[in-house]
Scaffold this active site. Structure first.
Site, PDB file in Angstrom:
ATOM      1  CB  SER A 132      38.263  37.684  54.013  1.00  0.00           C
ATOM      2  OG  SER A 132      38.289  39.064  54.206  1.00  0.00           O
ATOM      3  CE  LYS A 133      33.430  39.022  60.448  1.00  0.00           C
ATOM      4  NZ  LYS A 133      33.024  39.499  61.714  1.00  0.00           N
ATOM      5  NE  ARG A 134      40.540  41.907  56.250  1.00  0.00           N
ATOM      6  CZ  ARG A 134      40.403  41.367  57.448  1.00  0.00           C
ATOM      7  NH1 ARG A 134      39.794  42.023  58.387  1.00  0.00           N
ATOM      8  NH2 ARG A 134      40.862  40.162  57.709  1.00  0.00           N
ATOM      9  CD  GLN A 135      37.828  37.634  49.753  1.00  0.00           C
ATOM     10  OE1 GLN A 135      37.579  37.102  50.819  1.00  0.00           O
ATOM     11  NE2 GLN A 135      38.439  37.010  48.786  1.00  0.00           N
ATOM     12  CG  HIS A 151      30.367  37.867  57.465  1.00  0.00           C
ATOM     13  ND1 HIS A 151      30.879  36.669  57.898  1.00  0.00           N
ATOM     14  CD2 HIS A 151      30.988  38.149  56.319  1.00  0.00           C
ATOM     15  CE1 HIS A 151      31.781  36.251  57.029  1.00  0.00           C
ATOM     16  NE2 HIS A 151      31.858  37.126  56.061  1.00  0.00           N
TER      17      HIS A 151
END
Ligand code: GLU
Length: 506
Positions: free
Chosen positions: A264-267, A22
């Site tokens: 966020s990592k999900r972005q 990340h």
């Protein structure tokens, strides 16, 4: 801030191999690396894979590969070796077992046989009462201030009932420390849970393993994300139980979206590999990530730094406490600065293989030895340097330097063609055929001399010629482009072009 005199600076990046690196992780790695290198110390990568359920096969190697691609090369790791290995926690289980036994013997830790259901029930009850959920110490032995008789514990152990081992957090003490970024920090032990140190699967928890390893690997400075700040009291207590000197610590500010929400990592876009795959250069990525929380000095406007310059200038004193906004436009801007400043040779070494890849996919009407030669590529680079956003665009964005156009931008043709355009271009072709001097200056004079007696402006010809030669309605100076392409290519494309572009015939 100086390290303790005589102590060698050793920092570590301790990723869990659960997926991609990340951007936040890359920043942590970079700051650890820069700090160590600034202090002539060592930078270590340790793989923290104690949570086996979350472990992703191959993630450890790919994390290291991404780090190396950006120039962050560890002095010690499971791939580089070193005197403090193994550097993978799952290979150190015996070590943790040994140290955990010491804590049991010293009565700083105890066996806990509470089941998952019991813990959950207890947690719900405490939440209902508005309390912060904590272990209720059911299995804390009588001689450690609890109520469980020694015999009960022995019985469970004999029966082989699964257990975890928890640390015994002292009651009502204040835990203070100095964070190199945040300054003095204080915690009340009443807020600290009796943290599990060893899980029922025989693996240590992150907290226990990382403290043991930081000590055994002689880590002098722990630099990590702010999310780990709240773990500090547990870690400091463990150092105290063992009688070990804790390392100095620095907790880095959060990374934020431009709207200041937590990144966020999900972005999507935040895996470091994604940026590399998109074509950003390692230098720009490192430069960008370095500025996510660090600056050289109050009021310093400078933003472009090489890795070597960062090694020389980096200090933890210049890392801010406030969250840093992650702004991809800044990365784009830095990439452009890099392309502007990079030597032709360096760019050629990147784009030549890309050109060969393209040449394998499709044929060209041009002389391959010439267009793949350093002289030609150098000319393309100088014409396009200001216009590309990524190095690969020297080939992809300006593919007309290497391939004859297959089609012509429709909108541009519509805009630039009038009834006699093809006829005038046709006459101009005959003039060009006679032209011996194909330099930009001479081409400019030729074109101007050609249009003037016909009562036309240069633009009447400039735009159609550009479109016929390149297929698109925009690009660098036309005369320079024609000079680089050369007479043969230009004439071939113009002749072919006027046959194919006839917006008024249908
Ligand atoms: N393994 C932890 C992580 O995944 C490391 C935290 C630390 O640096 O202590 O981020």
């Amino acid at each position: 801030m100086q390290a303790t005199p005589g102590q060698r600076v050793r920092t570590r990046f301790a990723p869990s191999p659960t997926g991609h690196l990340h951007v936040g992780g890359l920043r942590t790695a970079l700051y650890n690396y820069l700090y160590a290198k600034n202090m002539n110390g060592d930078f270590i990568v340790r793989i923290e894979d104690t949570d086996q359920a979350r472990r992703v096969e191959g993630a450890d190697k790919s994390l290291l590969k991404t780090l190396e691609m950006t120039g962050i090369v560890p002095d010690e790791s499971f791939m580089h070796g070193g005197n403090f290995g193994p550097y993978v926690q799952s290979e150190r289980l015996e070590i943790y077992r040994k140290y955990c036994l010491q804590l049991l013997e010293r009565k700083n830790a105890y066996y806990c046989f509470s089941t998952a259901e019991e813990l959950e029930k207890n947690r719900k009850l405490q939440m209902k009462q508005g309390m912060q959920p904590k272990y209720n110490r059911k299995w804390l032995p009588e001689d450690m201030g609890g109520s469980m008789p020694e015999g009960e514990i022995g019985k469970k152990l004999e029966e082989g009932v699964p257990y975890v081992i928890r640390m015994r957090v002292p009651d009502y003490i204040s835990i203070m420390f100095e964070d190199m970024v945040r300054g003095p920090v204080e915690f009340d032990s009443a807020t600290v849970d009796d943290q599990v140190l060893m899980k029922s699967d025989g693996f240590p928890t992150y907290h226990f393993a990382s403290v043991v390893d930081d000590h055994l690997m002689e880590i002098s400075h722990v630099i990590r994300g702010e999310e780990w700040l709240s773990s500090m009291p547990k870690h400091l207590l463990l150092y105290e139980f063992f009688g070990w000197e804790p390392p100095k610590v620095a907790h880095l500010p959060l990374l934020l979206n431009p709207d200041r929400s937590k990144l966020s990592k999900r972005q999507g876009d935040v895996a470091a590999e994604d940026f590399i795959n998109k074509g950003y250069s390692p230098e720009a990525i490192v430069n960008f990530v370095a500025l996510l929380g660090w600056n050289e000095g109050e009021g310093c406007e400078r933003e472009v730094y090489s890795l070597d310059e960062l090694k020389e200038k980096f200090s933890l004193e210049r890392v801010g406490k406030a969250g840093s906004v992650f702004n991809v436009e800044k990365l784009g801007w830095l990439e452009k600065q890099y392309i502007k400043g990079r030597s032709r040779e360096a760019i050629i070494s990147v784009i030549k293989p890309l050109l060969y890849e393209e040449l394998e996919k499709k044929n060209t009407d041009m002389d391959v030895d010439r267009i793949a030669g350093d002289e030609y590529l150098g000319q393309v680079i100088e014409l396009m340097r200001e216009r590309v956003s990524f190095e690969h665009e020297f080939i992809t964005f300006s593919n007309y330097f290497f391939f004859d156009p297959e089609k012509y931008e429709e909108k541009a043709v519509k805009k630039r063609w009038v009834a006699d355009t093809n006829e005038v271009v046709g006459e101009f072709i005959t003039v060009l055929e006679e032209t011996g001097d194909f330099s930009a200056d001479s081409l400019e004079a030729t074109l101007k001399d050609f249009v003037a007696p016909r009562g036309k402006k240069p633009a009447f010809l400039i735009h159609p010629v550009r479109i016929l030669v390149s297929g698109v309605g925009f690009g660098p100076s036309l005369y320079h482009m024609l000079e680089v392409l050369g007479k043969e290519t230009v004439l071939r494309r113009l002749r072919k072009g006027i046959e194919r572009v006839s917006p008024f015939s249908s």
